[in-house]
Design an enzyme around this catalytic site. Structure first.
Site, PDB file in Angstrom:
ATOM      1  N   PRO A  24       0.814  -1.272  -0.238  1.00 30.26           N
ATOM      2  CA  PRO A  24       0.232   0.281  -0.030  1.00 30.26           C
ATOM      3  C   PRO A  24       0.700   1.303  -0.263  1.00 30.26           C
ATOM      4  O   PRO A  24       2.033   1.278   0.650  1.00 30.26           O
ATOM      5  CB  PRO A  24      -0.644  -0.261   1.205  1.00 30.26           C
ATOM      6  CG  PRO A  24      -0.203  -1.565   2.444  1.00 30.26           C
ATOM      7  CD  PRO A  24       0.755  -1.932   1.068  1.00 30.26           C
ATOM      8  N   CYS A  26       0.428   5.306  -0.266  1.00 27.21           N
ATOM      9  CA  CYS A  26      -0.995   6.255  -0.144  1.00 27.21           C
ATOM     10  C   CYS A  26      -0.170   7.258  -1.571  1.00 27.21           C
ATOM     11  O   CYS A  26       0.579   8.365  -1.558  1.00 27.21           O
ATOM     12  CB  CYS A  26      -0.534   7.474   1.185  1.00 27.21           C
ATOM     13  SG  CYS A  26      -1.844   7.216   2.141  1.00 27.21           S
ATOM     14  N   ALA A  58      -3.675   2.469   2.094  1.00 26.93           N
ATOM     15  CA  ALA A  58      -4.683   2.915   3.176  1.00 26.93           C
ATOM     16  C   ALA A  58      -5.908   3.810   2.436  1.00 26.93           C
ATOM     17  O   ALA A  58      -5.408   5.386   2.470  1.00 26.93           O
ATOM     18  CB  ALA A  58      -3.601   3.605   3.794  1.00 26.93           C
ATOM     19  N   TYR A 182      -0.209   4.328  13.782  1.00 26.96           N
ATOM     20  CA  TYR A 182      -0.785   4.564  13.130  1.00 26.96           C
ATOM     21  C   TYR A 182      -2.200   4.089  14.047  1.00 26.96           C
ATOM     22  O   TYR A 182      -1.664   3.061  15.126  1.00 26.96           O
ATOM     23  CB  TYR A 182      -1.542   4.225  12.181  1.00 26.96           C
ATOM     24  CG  TYR A 182      -1.381   5.295  11.035  1.00 26.96           C
ATOM     25  CD1 TYR A 182      -0.912   6.457  10.553  1.00 26.96           C
ATOM     26  CD2 TYR A 182      -0.012   4.504   9.722  1.00 26.96           C
ATOM     27  CE1 TYR A 182      -0.133   7.528   9.707  1.00 26.96           C
ATOM     28  CE2 TYR A 182       0.548   5.261   8.810  1.00 26.96           C
ATOM     29  CZ  TYR A 182       0.470   6.930   8.953  1.00 26.96           C
ATOM     30  OH  TYR A 182       0.617   7.525   8.071  1.00 26.96           O
ATOM     31  N   ARG A 230      -0.905  -5.519   8.332  1.00 26.29           N
ATOM     32  CA  ARG A 230       0.045  -5.015   8.097  1.00 26.29           C
ATOM     33  C   ARG A 230       0.709  -5.251   9.652  1.00 26.29           C
ATOM     34  O   ARG A 230      -0.104  -4.511  10.243  1.00 26.29           O
ATOM     35  CB  ARG A 230       0.541  -4.190   7.281  1.00 26.29           C
ATOM     36  CG  ARG A 230       1.723  -3.448   7.278  1.00 26.29           C
ATOM     37  CD  ARG A 230       2.074  -2.188   6.099  1.00 26.29           C
ATOM     38  NE  ARG A 230       2.919  -2.696   5.107  1.00 26.29           N
ATOM     39  CZ  ARG A 230       3.422  -2.728   4.268  1.00 26.29           C
ATOM     40  NH1 ARG A 230       3.448  -0.949   4.252  1.00 26.29           N
ATOM     41  NH2 ARG A 230       4.073  -3.343   3.053  1.00 26.29           N
ATOM     42  N   GLY A 323       8.304  -1.648  -2.720  1.00 28.66           N
ATOM     43  CA  GLY A 323       7.255   0.025  -3.274  1.00 28.66           C
ATOM     44  C   GLY A 323       7.559   0.770  -4.026  1.00 28.66           C
ATOM     45  O   GLY A 323       7.325   1.209  -4.896  1.00 28.66           O
ATOM     46  N   ARG A 324       8.688   1.763  -3.480  1.00 31.90           N
ATOM     47  CA  ARG A 324       9.295   2.765  -4.376  1.00 31.90           C
ATOM     48  C   ARG A 324       9.648   2.252  -5.967  1.00 31.90           C
ATOM     49  O   ARG A 324       9.720   3.069  -6.520  1.00 31.90           O
ATOM     50  CB  ARG A 324      10.740   3.613  -3.461  1.00 31.90           C
ATOM     51  CG  ARG A 324       9.866   4.219  -2.071  1.00 31.90           C
ATOM     52  CD  ARG A 324      10.237   5.426  -1.740  1.00 31.90           C
ATOM     53  NE  ARG A 324      10.742   3.781  -0.653  1.00 31.90           N
ATOM     54  CZ  ARG A 324      11.905   3.584   0.296  1.00 31.90           C
ATOM     55  NH1 ARG A 324      12.347   4.790   0.484  1.00 31.90           N
ATOM     56  NH2 ARG A 324      12.445   2.699   0.965  1.00 31.90           N
TER      57      ARG A 324
HETATM   58  C1  LIG Z   1       4.807   7.029  -0.865  1.00 29.26           C
HETATM   59  C2  LIG Z   1       4.419   6.200  -0.152  1.00 29.26           C
HETATM   60  C3  LIG Z   1       3.100   5.945   0.191  1.00 29.26           C
HETATM   61  C4  LIG Z   1       3.138   4.790   1.421  1.00 29.26           C
HETATM   62  N1  LIG Z   1       1.531   5.074   2.459  1.00 29.26           N
HETATM   63  C5  LIG Z   1       1.916   3.726   2.878  1.00 29.26           C
HETATM   64  C6  LIG Z   1       0.443   3.335   2.860  1.00 29.26           C
HETATM   65  O1  LIG Z   1      -1.009   3.726   2.633  1.00 29.26           O
HETATM   66  N2  LIG Z   1       0.099   2.145   4.138  1.00 29.26           N
HETATM   67  C7  LIG Z   1       1.332   1.350   3.921  1.00 29.26           C
HETATM   68  O2  LIG Z   1       1.276   0.227   5.244  1.00 29.26           O
HETATM   69  N3  LIG Z   1       3.005   1.295   4.081  1.00 29.26           N
HETATM   70  C8  LIG Z   1       2.451   2.359   3.423  1.00 29.26           C
HETATM   71  N4  LIG Z   1       3.840   2.929   2.930  1.00 29.26           N
HETATM   72  C9  LIG Z   1       4.710   2.250   2.677  1.00 29.26           C
HETATM   73  C10 LIG Z   1       5.342   1.363   1.531  1.00 29.26           C
HETATM   74  O3  LIG Z   1       4.190   0.041   1.956  1.00 29.26           O
HETATM   75  C11 LIG Z   1       6.393   0.453   2.166  1.00 29.26           C
HETATM   76  O4  LIG Z   1       6.111  -0.457   3.371  1.00 29.26           O
HETATM   77  C12 LIG Z   1       8.149   1.368   2.119  1.00 29.26           C
HETATM   78  O5  LIG Z   1       7.907   2.325   1.358  1.00 29.26           O
HETATM   79  C13 LIG Z   1       9.310   0.845   2.184  1.00 29.26           C
HETATM   80  O6  LIG Z   1       9.218  -0.141   1.132  1.00 29.26           O
HETATM   81  P1  LIG Z   1       9.964   0.352   0.064  1.00 29.26           P
HETATM   82  O7  LIG Z   1      11.557   0.263   0.313  1.00 29.26           O
HETATM   83  O8  LIG Z   1       9.871  -0.783  -1.299  1.00 29.26           O
HETATM   84  O9  LIG Z   1       9.970   1.654  -0.265  1.00 29.26           O
HETATM   85  C14 LIG Z   1       3.915   4.422   1.954  1.00 29.26           C
HETATM   86  C15 LIG Z   1       5.266   4.112   1.237  1.00 29.26           C
HETATM   87  C16 LIG Z   1       5.352   5.534   0.432  1.00 29.26           C
HETATM   88  C17 LIG Z   1       6.639   5.893  -1.296  1.00 29.26           C
END
Ligand SMILES: Cc1cc2nc3c(=O)[nH]c(=O)nc-3n(C[C@H](O)[C@H](O)[C@H](O)COP(=O)(O)O)c2cc1C
Length: 356
Positions: A24, A26, A58, A182, A230, A323-324
């Site tokens: 997820p 946002c 989320a 949260y 999560r 994610g990213r």
């Molecule tokens: C733009 C953005 C929005 C995010 N929104 C959420 C979210 O809505 N819910 C959540 O559990 N984590 C959220 N995260 C965390 C990501 O799900 C992920 O756990 C985090 O970016 C680490 O993974 P990565 O290194 O592959 O990006 C968000 C991360 C980013 C970059």
């Protein structure tokens, strides 16, 4: 032989075409909690790009639980109707789609990150916020109101009602957000939960409300539909929530019928010191997988196909979430298949561009 990354995984009756998931994230781009063209394009691109599962960002179970005024929400018919359009489109291209049900607790009522990321008070479009205890996130944050027993019941009912909407909207699975500081994480952590009623104090009491939420959601979902949770495996702060508590908590979630734990960390306090580096959270996934005997997802700076394959082959997790990296490259699965010499089905329209 198939690479593990591209092997299917079946959870309850749901089969994912591979183990690459979009976590997820946002987008802060909704109006009144309703998704729009941006969300359609954003999620559809990752389904066309070949991920096995998408977890929609989320989505708040009540307006008060939104992080920003532009978060998605899943608490009214209009929102449900637009989600139904999204799930149909995403599923058509082969990914399964879930939704993260969330409540931001004391981290609600902020401006979107690219505007100024500041707390919004009621004069500037914000709203009053709730939490287990009246402790603000930091010195600039709003002070939350301590939740009454009625608030706890109302939020429990909101989670249940949103889960019903998610099922009606055609989601394949649900994830409950209990991480990143949260609301449900705020109940778990001794740093944010200073209650002295049935919902705070001992470990048993701190886990009670999050367990109630998971139980309520599980019982409203169809039996064959997977439920993910999560968590933040650790607060990265002495005296906070930690891996030992996570392992015990996850055993209890498993008894309730939770199928997979998406293992993240941190978010409860700005004071945490986080050693973020490639795959820095996968060890928590591995520990929870082994000790709680449950499927897990590893997330956090997973960027490379060999790295992802290694995590799965060494049984640190059952799925990986990127994610990213998927924001940078929606076609990461297609590229990774080439790197790992895996033959996968390409979108027919893109066949002439297939990497061989
Ligand atoms: C733009 C953005 C929005 C995010 N929104 C959420 C979210 O809505 N819910 C959540 O559990 N984590 C959220 N995260 C965390 C990501 O799900 C992920 O756990 C985090 O970016 C680490 O993974 P990565 O290194 O592959 O990006 C968000 C991360 C980013 C970059």
């Amino acid at each position: 032989m198939d690479n593990k990354l591209f092997s299917t995984i079946k959870i309850r009756d749901l089969e994912f075409r591979n183990r690459i998931f979009m976590p997820p994230m946002c987008q802060y781009s909704a109006n009144d909690g309703v998704l729009n063209e941006w969300h359609i394009a954003h999620y559809l691109a990752r389904s066309i790009g070949g991920v096995g599962g998408i977890i929609v960002e989320a989505s708040a179970v009540e307006p008060r639980g939104r992080i920003t005024p532009n978060d998605l929400g899943i608490y009214n018919d209009v929102q449900e109707g637009e989600f139904a359009k999204l799930t149909k489109l995403v599923k058509y291209h082969g990914a399964k789609i879930g939704i993260q049900l969330a409540h931001a607790g004391r981290k609600a009522s902020n401006d979107v990150p690219w505007r100024n990321e500041q707390t919004l008070d009621e004069l500037h479009g914000g709203w009053s916020i709730i939490a287990p205890s009246p402790i603000p996130f930091d010195k600039d944050s709003l002070v939350p109101r301590e939740m009454t027993q009625k608030d706890i019941l109302d939020v429990l009912n909101a989670f249940e009602s949103s889960a019903k909407m998610a099922v009606r909207a055609g989601f394949d699975f649900i994830e409950i957000h209990m991480a990143h500081g949260y609301l449900l994480h705020e109940f778990l952590s001794p740093l944010t939960n200073k209650r002295n009623d049935d919902f705070g104090g001992s470990f048993e009491k701190r886990i009670r409300f999050p367990l109630n939420v998971a139980g309520k959601i599980r019982s409203t979902m169809p039996k064959n539909m997977p439920l993910f949770v999560r968590i933040s495996a650790t607060d990265w702060i002495d005296g906070g929530w930690d891996v030992a508590q996570s392992i015990e908590f996850v055993k209890r979630l498993k008894e309730i019928g939770v199928d997979l734990i998406d293992v993240s960390s941190a978010g409860i306090s700005p004071e945490a010191i986080i050693p973020a580096d490639f795959g820095f959270q996968t060890k928590f996934s591995s520990m929870i997988r082994q000790n709680s005997n449950i499927l897990t997802g590893a997330v956090g700076m997973i960027v490379d196909p060999y790295q992802a394959e290694h995590i799965l082959c060494t049984e640190q997790s059952d799925i990986v979430l990127l994610g990213r990296e998927l924001l940078r490259n929606p076609y990461w699965p297609l590229h990774s298949a080439k790197v790992l010499k895996q033959n996968i089905q390409w979108p027919l329209q893109y066949l002439r561009a297939r990497l061989t």
